[in-house]
Design an enzyme around this catalytic site. Structure first.
Site, PDB file in Angstrom:
ATOM      1  N   HIS A   1     -11.863  -5.745   8.015  1.00 36.31           N
ATOM      2  CA  HIS A   1     -12.990  -5.107   7.232  1.00 36.31           C
ATOM      3  C   HIS A   1     -14.158  -4.052   7.599  1.00 36.31           C
ATOM      4  O   HIS A   1     -15.374  -4.316   6.718  1.00 36.31           O
ATOM      5  CB  HIS A   1     -13.214  -6.464   6.660  1.00 36.31           C
ATOM      6  CG  HIS A   1     -12.776  -7.416   5.929  1.00 36.31           C
ATOM      7  ND1 HIS A   1     -11.222  -8.634   6.536  1.00 36.31           N
ATOM      8  CD2 HIS A   1     -11.608  -7.444   4.933  1.00 36.31           C
ATOM      9  CE1 HIS A   1     -10.730  -8.811   6.190  1.00 36.31           C
ATOM     10  NE2 HIS A   1     -10.483  -8.127   4.976  1.00 36.31           N
TER      11      HIS A   1
ATOM     12  N   GLU B   1       0.792  -1.246  -0.034  1.00 36.15           N
ATOM     13  CA  GLU B   1      -0.352   0.240   0.174  1.00 36.15           C
ATOM     14  C   GLU B   1       0.636   1.235   0.485  1.00 36.15           C
ATOM     15  O   GLU B   1       0.533   2.421  -0.579  1.00 36.15           O
ATOM     16  CB  GLU B   1      -0.736  -0.508   1.073  1.00 36.15           C
ATOM     17  CG  GLU B   1      -2.324  -1.277   0.930  1.00 36.15           C
ATOM     18  CD  GLU B   1      -1.645  -2.700   1.519  1.00 36.15           C
ATOM     19  OE1 GLU B   1      -0.939  -2.728   1.418  1.00 36.15           O
ATOM     20  OE2 GLU B   1      -2.563  -3.673   0.473  1.00 36.15           O
TER      21      GLU B   1
END
Ligand SMILES: Cc1ncc(C[n+]2csc(CCOP(=O)(O)OP(=O)(O)O)c2C)c(N)n1
Ligand SMILES: [Mg+2]
Length: 804
Positions: free
Chosen positions: A594, A527
């Site tokens: 999540h 990322e």
């Protein structure tokens, strides 16, 4: 056999004439004396801190020789000689930064906003439009966190690859000529221990981009020797597995001594050529560099280096060795070199003095004006004696700074509070003018001040017809991206699983096949460098969407967003921009990693970026359209649970825009205002329906963007009407709900209209537990909202709304 190349000595190449060598010697000396004088300036109290490039001069001169017009640098605080060699930094500018001169004419890199040793060229004209970057030397704007230059370096190099491979960009010749530009990085040996260094090197090897990284190895990272930083004490040895071979692509690794003039020249020419022509990434490990003055002005290296090491550093000082080289090759005599040094030293001193005169002169003028106005005000004031005394003391300040002047004026204005307005009028209006000038000096350019800022994008509403089909939300995004890829060749997207499968929720499904792998691209799981790829390509005129697969993983890239992207316009005072759009999805689905909605964290760390929190994919598409029409960096957080929900397909997709900073009233009501965003919009609307059934009429407002936040005061107007307000989101208590509360209650002065205590509805302080039950007990539910609103109304009218 080692795969690392050592650069062989060659005889002088034909263009390496005595004049060239002596010009290099002169530049090395100029830079060295700038360093030596710089340290003294700090110790004299004229600057707060100094960090210098002494000991690294020769390698940087060699690097500058291979650096071509149109190329980009991303480096760190030791690179003054390189910048001087390009002609992008003169000694006056160097000292202007040391003193923090706020005039960009004097200090073009940051307008006095950054410590010394933070280099940048200005890519933008004054109005925020791009210059022609292929006609200038370019340096990205430095940051202090070690190795944070690496991810964006990868992006700068990646841009060349895109410009070379994407034929649709042929006409965009303001930024690239066939992708021939090399991105040159520099990093200290100790900083290579950072994860982002390895992540960037690995990605460059995979992607085969024209990136040349120089490791300035002076054996230390502040006080800690390299054996404590790097396995085997050698970064080039450690990286050997990355080295390219005859049969496998990889990285060219070159090892060279930092005092060996000819070997350095050869190494850089070779590296530049390889990267430029063949897009092969190169790492140059420049060894045996020194730090003649130690790390910085914060300490002395005698504390941690042995006498033997200090002696070695003196002997192997690159300028010393350069002098020996010139003498032994009979390029010049010792007398000539002495004369060159004396001249360089005198020039450094003269330019330093000019920089100081310019910096301090401005402040002295302001001080003189303030003293005059204070004395003038004193004439008619009851406090004449004390005011004259303040003016006198101010006039005697040694090396005054603005704070001395402004603080004295503010104290005087307080003392004059009971005097007549005419007594203080002159001083007051001067102070107001200075406040505005100081805002420009110290606070401006957090967001784009150009005509392309998000606020200037015209609002175009989505259009629907009776035949507009109901589709999955993800199909709206897919149609939008399809339209934009077709229309806009600068636009491209990349991230984990974005390419072949078109992202994990399929908003790019089929688009790689249609537009090619350089428009819709897969990346490794990394990322931090995905963000770097975005920043670097956006710095070079492209319009990337960098995707972070889930909001919870933004943390890996947050440092780059915060330290580099969000503060880019600010720290260059409008000299650079990188309108990167970061796309991610979050708020709620399942489990600890999540379902996060850490909006408070984002709001605190990303001031300078636009933060969009669309409630559905139609809003998201409109926001992307707005952002692509503007020049601001942004984060768009789509609703993770919204891709399969049905939405009407607008008929003007790609054209309609969503204004930034303009909340939308989703439901009008008279009893209470609920302010929310993202996935919570649906929860609140559901609760509103339940509440209506029991006689409570709530107004529901979707803020749409958290930064900017409700610039027209829509929420304040609503509270004026309902006199009650709740801020609801999924963040932790005191997170973004507290931000919204502050913006409305304090910022919009909504406290004046409240009849009930303002409240928040948030997620629990812990991360959300897994499964639907985990969600119910961790995140705000419809029941939570109904109960909270009911409790508020019960307090207002217990008869009508008896306690539950
Ligand atoms: C992330 C981060 N951690 C710590 C620091 C403080 N710091 C500044 S320079 C430095 C040492 C860097 O050493 P090296 O990379 O070898 O560069 P050199 O100064 O020796 O050229 C440290 C620890 C920082 N700037 N950023
Ligand atoms: Mg070092």
């Amino acid at each position: 056999m080692s795969k690392i190349q050592s650069v062989p000595k060659t005889s002088l190449s034909p263009d390496l004439t005595a004049d060239v060598v002596l010009a290099d010697f002169r530049l090395a000396m100029l830079s060295r004396h700038a360093s030596l004088i710089g340290r003294k300036e700090v110790f004299m109290g004229k600057a707060k801190f100094g960090i210098f490039g002494d000991g690294k001069e020769l390698a940087q001169i060699a690097m500058a020789r291979a650096f071509q017009i149109g190329d980009f640098r991303a480096g760190y605080y030791r690179d003054q000689t390189f910048m001087m060699a390009l002609g992008e930094l003169n000694v006056s500018e160097y000292f202007a930064q040391l003193y923090a001169h706020t005039d960009v004419e004097a200090e073009p890199a940051s307008g006095g906003r950054l410590m010394n040793g933070h280099f940048a060229t200005r890519s933008l004209n004054e109005d925020g439009s791009w210059k022609n970057l292929t006609e200038m030397y370019n340096s990205a704007a430095d940051v202090s966190p070690t190795a944070a230059q690496m991810p964006k370096l990868l992006g700068l190099a990646y841009a060349s690859k895109i410009y070379r491979e994407n034929k649709g960009l042929k006409d965009l010749n303001q930024f690239s000529i066939n992708g021939n530009e090399v991105a040159w990085g520099t990093i200290g040996n100790a900083s290579t221990s950072e994860g982002m260094f390895f992540e960037s090197i690995n990605a460059a090897g995979v992607m085969q981009v024209p990136m040349v990284v120089s490791v300035w190895d002076d054996g230390y990272g502040i006080s800690v020797p390299k054996e404590f930083h790097t396995t085997k004490g050698s970064i080039s040895e450690v990286l050997e597995g990355f080295a390219r071979t005859d049969s496998q692509a990889g990285i060219e690794i070159i090892r060279v001594k930092g005092w060996d003039y000819e070997a350095l020249l050869n190494a850089y020419l070779k590296a530049g050529e390889l990267a430029r022509v063949s897009h092969v990434p190169v790492l140059i490990h420049v060894e045996e560099l020194t730090q003649p003055q130690g790390h910085s002005t914060s300490g002395s290296h005698e504390r941690y280096k042995t006498e033997e090491r200090l002696k070695w550093e003196k002997e192997w000082d690159c300028i010393n060795k350069f002098r020996e080289y010139i003498l032994s090759n009979q390029i010049a005599t010792a007398d000539t070199l002495e004369a060159i040094e004396a001249e360089a030293k005198a020039q450094a001193k003269k330019e330093k003095e000019a920089a100081w005169a310019s910096f301090s002169g401005e402040i002295k003028t302001e001080l003189a004006e303030a003293v005059r106005l204070i004395n003038e005000a004193a004439e008619n004031s009851t406090r004449k004696v004390v005011l004259n005394q303040i003016a006198h003391e101010l006039s005697k300040t040694i090396n005054p700074i603005r704070k001395d002047v402004i603080s004295a004026v503010r104290k005087v204005l307080l003392m004059l509070r009971s005097d007549s307005p005419s007594t203080k009028a002159g001083l007051k209006s001067w102070y107001e003018k200075q406040t505005s000038l100081n805002f420009d000096r110290y606070n401006s350019h957090l967001y784009s001040q150009s005509q392309w800022n998000v606020g200037s994008v015209e609002e175009i509403l989505p259009e629907f017809t009776e035949k507009s089909p109901l589709v999955d939300g993800r199909e709206i995004l897919q149609a939008f991206f399809d339209y934009t890829l077709e229309k806009n060749p600068e636009f491209f997207a990349f991230g984990e699983d974005v390419g072949k499968i078109g992202d994990v929720n399929q908003a790019f499904a089929g688009l790689q096949a249609k537009y090619g792998a350089n428009r819709v691209a897969d990346t490794g799981i990394r990322e931090c460098t995905i963000i770097g790829q975005g920043i670097g390509t956006a710095l070079r005129g492209l319009r990337p969407i960098a995707e972070i697969q889930y909001l919870d993983y933004l943390l890996y890239g947050l440092q780059m967003l915060s330290d580099d992207l969000a503060c880019l316009q600010y720290r260059t005072k409008g000299g650079q921009k990188a309108p990167l759009i970061v796309r991610t999805r979050g708020h709620r689905l399942e489990g600890v990693w999540h379902s996060g909605s850490p909006m408070g964290m984002i709001l605190s760390s990303l001031r300078g970026m636009v933060i969009c929190v669309p409630r559905d994919m139609t809003q998201a598409a409109g926001m992307y359209a707005t952002l692509l029409n503007s020049d601001e960096p942004a984060l768009v957080i789509e609703c993770l649970n919204g891709y399969r929900l049905k939405e009407k397909m607008p008929s003007n997709l790609g054209e309609f825009t969503v204004p930034m900073g303009k909340p939308e009233i989703l439901k009008t009501g008279k009893d209470l205002t609920i302010v929310t965003y993202g996935s919570m919009c649906r929860i609140i609307l559901e609760a509103a329906t339940e509440l209506a059934e029991i006689g409570i009429d709530v107004e529901v407002i979707d803020v749409q963007t958290l930064l900017p936040f409700d610039i027209h005061g829509v929420i304040g107007d609503s509270v004026k009407k309902t006199n009650r307000v709740i801020f609801a989101d999924e963040d932790v208590p005191g997170g973004a709900s507290a931000f919204m509360l502050q913006q409305v209650i304090e910022g919009q002065e909504a406290f004046k209209y409240l009849d009930s205590e303002p409240q928040t509805i948030t997620g629990k302080a812990h991360r959300p537990a897994y499964s639907s039950d985990g969600d119910y007990f961790s995140k705000p539910s419809v029941d939570d909202v109904v109960e909270k609103v009911y409790a508020m109304m019960h307090e207002v009218d217990p008869k009508k709304f008896p306690g539950i």
